[in-house]
Each structure stands twice: as C-alpha cells, then as structure tokens.
Design a protein around this motif. Structure first.
Motif, mmCIF file in Angstrom:
data_model
loop_
_atom_site.group_PDB
_atom_site.id
_atom_site.type_symbol
_atom_site.label_atom_id
_atom_site.label_comp_id
_atom_site.label_asym_id
_atom_site.label_seq_id
_atom_site.Cartn_x
_atom_site.Cartn_y
_atom_site.Cartn_z
ATOM 1 N N LEU A 24 1.027 5.243 0.678
ATOM 2 C CA LEU A 24 0.344 6.325 1.397
ATOM 3 C C LEU A 24 1.162 7.602 1.299
ATOM 4 N N GLU B 225 -5.447 8.476 -3.784
ATOM 5 C CA GLU B 225 -4.148 7.805 -3.686
ATOM 6 C C GLU B 225 -4.384 6.344 -3.318
ATOM 7 N N LEU B 226 -5.324 6.112 -2.399
ATOM 8 C CA LEU B 226 -5.820 4.764 -2.140
ATOM 9 C C LEU B 226 -7.028 4.576 -3.042
ATOM 10 N N LYS B 227 -6.915 3.675 -3.990
ATOM 11 C CA LYS B 227 -7.919 3.520 -5.028
ATOM 12 C C LYS B 227 -9.155 2.775 -4.516
ATOM 13 N N ASN C 212 -5.946 10.098 2.044
ATOM 14 C CA ASN C 212 -5.463 9.266 0.945
ATOM 15 C C ASN C 212 -6.608 8.613 0.178
ATOM 16 N N ILE C 213 -7.685 8.275 0.885
ATOM 17 C CA ILE C 213 -8.869 7.731 0.208
ATOM 18 C C ILE C 213 -9.555 8.820 -0.617
ATOM 19 N N LEU D 126 -6.542 -3.442 1.882
ATOM 20 C CA LEU D 126 -5.725 -2.832 2.931
ATOM 21 C C LEU D 126 -5.292 -3.892 3.933
ATOM 22 N N TYR E 143 -11.200 -3.424 2.470
ATOM 23 C CA TYR E 143 -10.997 -2.736 1.194
ATOM 24 C C TYR E 143 -11.442 -1.282 1.282
ATOM 25 N N VAL E 144 -10.812 -0.429 0.467
ATOM 26 C CA VAL E 144 -11.348 0.908 0.233
ATOM 27 C C VAL E 144 -12.670 0.714 -0.512
ATOM 28 N N GLU F 246 -9.225 -1.044 -3.362
ATOM 29 C CA GLU F 246 -7.871 -1.475 -2.988
ATOM 30 C C GLU F 246 -7.886 -2.223 -1.651
ATOM 31 N N THR G 18 0.830 -1.212 0.000
ATOM 32 C CA THR G 18 0.000 0.000 0.000
ATOM 33 C C THR G 18 0.861 1.258 0.000
ATOM 34 N N LEU H 127 -5.317 8.280 6.484
ATOM 35 C CA LEU H 127 -6.059 7.297 5.690
ATOM 36 C C LEU H 127 -7.216 7.958 4.944
#
Length: 238
Positions: A6, A33-35, A28-29, A40, A78-79, A38, A4, A25
């Motif tokens: 970040l 940046e966190l797709k 980033n979501i 985790l 997951y995101v 994705e 991951t 977090l």
C-alpha cells in the motif's frame, strides 16, 4: 511485513482512522497499486493501517458497495476485476452530462476557471512530452473535466459521475500507458477553445471524438494484452 503493498499517504487534519483507511484503500485501488483481482487480508490491512478489524470490515463493505471490493464466500476478499458493463454505464452518463455541461459553458464560464483549465493544460503538455507519468497525467485529465463541471456549478453532478466511474477510471489509467497523451491534450485544448469562442455547435463532435479515441486500445487490453487482460471480469464470472 510482506504481502499487500500500500502507498500510505499522510493523514489529513481531523480525519478519523476509519476515513483515513477508506481513503488509502480507495486511492490504492483507483491508482492500480492494488491490482484488480488481488486478494486482501483483513489482518494485514488492520496492521498496515493501524486500525482494528471491525472498522476495516466496515471500510471494505463501503468499498464493496462502490463495486471496488468483491467478497467471495469461502474464498476471501478481493479487489474487484474491471467490469466492462459498469464502464459502458459510466460512458453513457458522462457523454450525456458532459455534452450538456459544455453547451452551458459556452453560454457562460468564469474567467478564474478558464485560467485553471489553461494551467492544467500547461501541465498536461509537460507530462505528455515525457516517458511514463501516466498517474500524473490521469490526475490532470480528471481535474480538467472536474473544472468544467465546477465552472457551471454542477459539483454534485460531478461527484455522482465519480461514484459511477470507478471502473471506467481504472480502465482509462491502464489505457493511458499505451495511448497517445498528446492526442488527449489536443482534444482538451479544443474543448477549451470551444468554450472561449462559445462554439456550441461543435460540442457534440468534440465529445464524440474524445470518448471514441479514449477507447481505441480497450479491445487490445481486454483480450490480447497478456499483462492486463487478466484484470477484467468475463461474462462467465458475472
């Protein structure tokens, strides 16, 4: 360490490790940046954020309650994929409340907030004339609307809108990579002029146009765009 990725922002004064982990977090979501979708890892997040796994679990649960994290039994954390139903709810709320806020702003809007909007638009124009810059433009766009609410002393309402707009704002960021930034700036300039000239009768039309134009590329993104269509929750997944 791989896995991951970040962006780690600077820790704020008096910010606890758990609050820092939550902010990092979430940002980033929200910045993608966190797709969406994705996977985790609690272990990896714990190491990257220098915090034990128990508070990480609490942070993830908090994000789950905000519909930004999805926990799938026997699968993982997951995101969350972008949910079009949650977007429609956010649009409904924003349309109703922003119309009322703009009409109230036509009655009275403080001069210092007018200046803030003018400075914001100046920066928007600069970013709009450049290639890229979607993240910076998205922040300015959000800040512009926040200033409208603050100008009529509706801070708590704006904070409520932000809570329900997490999926809407991720969609806006995706679409701003393809949409005309110049058109958004022009609409923002019209909103400011309506406030300055106290043209309450023009509020409904400008909000309608602003909301409608922001959705022009959404069908393409959700159905045809190979890069981005995988980021959306389908009916069969609900």
């Amino acid at each position: 360490m791989g896995g991951t990725y970040l962006i780690l922002y600077e820790k704020k004064e008096k910010e606890s490790r758990k609050e820092y982990a939550y902010r990092i977090l979430k940002e980033n979501i929200m910045s993608l940046e966190l797709k969406p979708g994705e996977l985790l890892s609690e272990v990896e997040l714990s190491e990257k954020l220098n915090i034990s796994r128990t508070p990480i679990r609490e942070v993830l649960m908090r994000l789950k309650n905000e519909h930004l994290i999805e926990v799938k039994p026997q699968s993982g954390t997951y995101v969350s994929l972008i949910d079009l139903d949650l977007i429609e709810e956010a649009i409904f709320m924003r349309f109703a409340l922003e119309e009322k806020v703009l009409k109230e702003a036509c009655n009275y809007f403080p001069e210092d907030k007018i200046i803030e909007l003018e400075k914001n638009l100046f920066a928007q124009n600069i970013i709009a004339s450049m290639d890229g810059g979607e993240h910076e433009f998205h922040k300015l766009d959000t800040s512009f609307h926040e200033t409208l609410f603050l100008g009529v002393k509706k801070k708590a309402i704006w904070e409520s809108i932000l809570k329900i707009s997490t999926h809407y704002n991720r969609m806006r960021l995706l679409s701003q990579k393809k949409d005309s930034k110049e058109l958004v700036v022009k609409q923002h300039e019209e909103i400011l002029n309506i406030i300055k000239n106290k043209e309450k009768d023009k509020v409904e039309n400008v909000i309608n146009y602003h909301m409608r134009d922001s959705r022009k590329s959404w069908e393409y993104l959700t159905k045809l765009d190979e890069e981005n269509s995988k980021y959306f929750k389908r009916n069969e997944e609900k």
